[in-house]
Design an enzyme around this catalytic site. Structure first.
Site, PDB file in Angstrom:
ATOM      1  N   ASP A  60      61.353  82.627  45.810  1.00 19.15           N
ATOM      2  CA  ASP A  60      61.732  81.227  46.007  1.00 19.15           C
ATOM      3  C   ASP A  60      63.163  81.179  46.520  1.00 19.15           C
ATOM      4  O   ASP A  60      64.094  81.648  45.851  1.00 19.15           O
ATOM      5  CB  ASP A  60      61.615  80.479  44.679  1.00 19.15           C
ATOM      6  CG  ASP A  60      61.794  78.976  44.838  1.00 19.15           C
ATOM      7  OD1 ASP A  60      62.217  78.522  45.924  1.00 19.15           O
ATOM      8  OD2 ASP A  60      61.517  78.247  43.870  1.00 19.15           O
ATOM      9  N   TYR A 146      73.762  68.112  53.749  1.00 14.98           N
ATOM     10  CA  TYR A 146      72.966  68.927  54.669  1.00 14.98           C
ATOM     11  C   TYR A 146      73.863  69.539  55.742  1.00 14.98           C
ATOM     12  O   TYR A 146      73.760  70.738  56.037  1.00 14.98           O
ATOM     13  CB  TYR A 146      71.881  68.063  55.304  1.00 14.98           C
ATOM     14  CG  TYR A 146      70.956  68.808  56.246  1.00 14.98           C
ATOM     15  CD1 TYR A 146      69.996  69.678  55.753  1.00 14.98           C
ATOM     16  CD2 TYR A 146      71.036  68.631  57.624  1.00 14.98           C
ATOM     17  CE1 TYR A 146      69.142  70.368  56.605  1.00 14.98           C
ATOM     18  CE2 TYR A 146      70.188  69.300  58.486  1.00 14.98           C
ATOM     19  CZ  TYR A 146      69.243  70.171  57.978  1.00 14.98           C
ATOM     20  OH  TYR A 146      68.406  70.849  58.831  1.00 14.98           O
ATOM     21  N   ALA A 148      77.043  70.151  55.573  1.00 14.90           N
ATOM     22  CA  ALA A 148      77.897  71.188  54.985  1.00 14.90           C
ATOM     23  C   ALA A 148      77.154  72.519  54.899  1.00 14.90           C
ATOM     24  O   ALA A 148      77.720  73.582  55.175  1.00 14.90           O
ATOM     25  CB  ALA A 148      78.371  70.745  53.603  1.00 14.90           C
ATOM     26  N   LYS A 150      74.747  73.490  56.805  1.00  9.83           N
ATOM     27  CA  LYS A 150      74.519  74.000  58.155  1.00  9.83           C
ATOM     28  C   LYS A 150      75.811  74.435  58.839  1.00  9.83           C
ATOM     29  O   LYS A 150      75.808  75.389  59.631  1.00  9.83           O
ATOM     30  CB  LYS A 150      73.790  72.943  58.983  1.00  9.83           C
ATOM     31  CG  LYS A 150      72.356  72.685  58.526  1.00  9.83           C
ATOM     32  CD  LYS A 150      71.484  73.925  58.630  1.00  9.83           C
ATOM     33  CE  LYS A 150      70.022  73.643  58.371  1.00  9.83           C
ATOM     34  NZ  LYS A 150      69.173  74.844  58.560  1.00  9.83           N
TER      35      LYS A 150
END
Length: 235
Positions: A60, A146, A148, A150
């Site tokens: 996971d 999101y 941050a 990326k």
């Protein structure tokens, strides 16, 4: 179909749908070997059915520590990081959990998975492809967490590219615009907008850019490529 000696082995995350699924499908259909990551045993069974002959590994990405135990000692010509999660919201409303989940899956997991895979990648003088996002180049309101993750992924790729050049490992980052994936449908729901998949870049289009980076002759590399909507996309 490739001859056995010409087949390469690719580890792909996010192969259950979207861009990862499109990449895995292209590689499988041309005769390459696949290693697919699944978050649980049930998902691994689904992937084994969808991609006959693929090797599935259960780990996971939200549990970064679990990745350290993966057996990636066999031949490995590439790792394609295509999995990701997103939760939109202004900084003033996002919980620490929302930040953590996106940073774990979108940044820390790719870093750890790459670390585990590096010995095999070095042996093959292989390629790492990070499927990033336009949010990795520009942060907009409600996209802070999101973006941050990326932006961090972009930094990871840039540093890795310099570190691994001496080992012959190539590193490419692909920055797709909005693409017609289940994640995009989720984003539209969070934005409160109707979703029309025909209005956006198709996953197979981004997959073509990824596969091109994988297939580039050894005398060159593509550090970064942006895939933007064309005239046929109305989004």
């Amino acid at each position: 179909m490739k001859a056995a000696e010409d087949r390469r082995t690719h580890l792909v995350t996010g192969a259950g749908s979207g861009i990862g699924g499109a990449v895995a499908r292209v590689l499988l259909e041309r005769g390459d070997e696949l290693v697919l990551l699944a978050r649980d045993a049930s998902r691994a069974e689904d992937l084994a059915t969808d991609f006959p002959g693929a090797r599935t590994l259960v780990a996971d990405l939200a549990d970064v520590a679990s990745l350290a135990t993966l057996d990636l000692t066999g031949p490995l010509d590439s790792v394609v990081h295509a999995a990701g999660v997103v939760e939109l919201g202004p900084v003033g409303h996002l919980s620490a959990g929302a930040w953590r989940s996106q940073l774990d899956v979108n940044l820390l997991a790719p870093a750890e998975l790459t670390r585990v895979a590096l010995p095999a990648l070095r042996a093959a003088r292989g390629t790492v492809v990070f499927v990033n996002s336009g949010a990795g180049l520009r942060a907009n309101p409600d996209w802070a967490a999101y973006a941050a993750s990326k932006f961090g992924l972009r930094a990871l790729a840039d540093a890795l590219r310099q570190e691994e050049a001496a080992h012959g490992v190539r590193v490419t980052t692909v920055y797709p615009g909005r693409t017609a994936t289940p994640m995009q449908e989720q984003v539209h729901a969070q934005e409160g907008r109707d979703y029309d998949p025909s209005a956006w870049i198709q996953p197979a289009t981004v997959a073509a850019a990824v596969v091109h980076a994988l297939d580039l002759p050894a005398d060159a590399t593509i550090p970064d490529v942006t895939v933007s909507p064309g005239p046929a996309a109305s989004g």
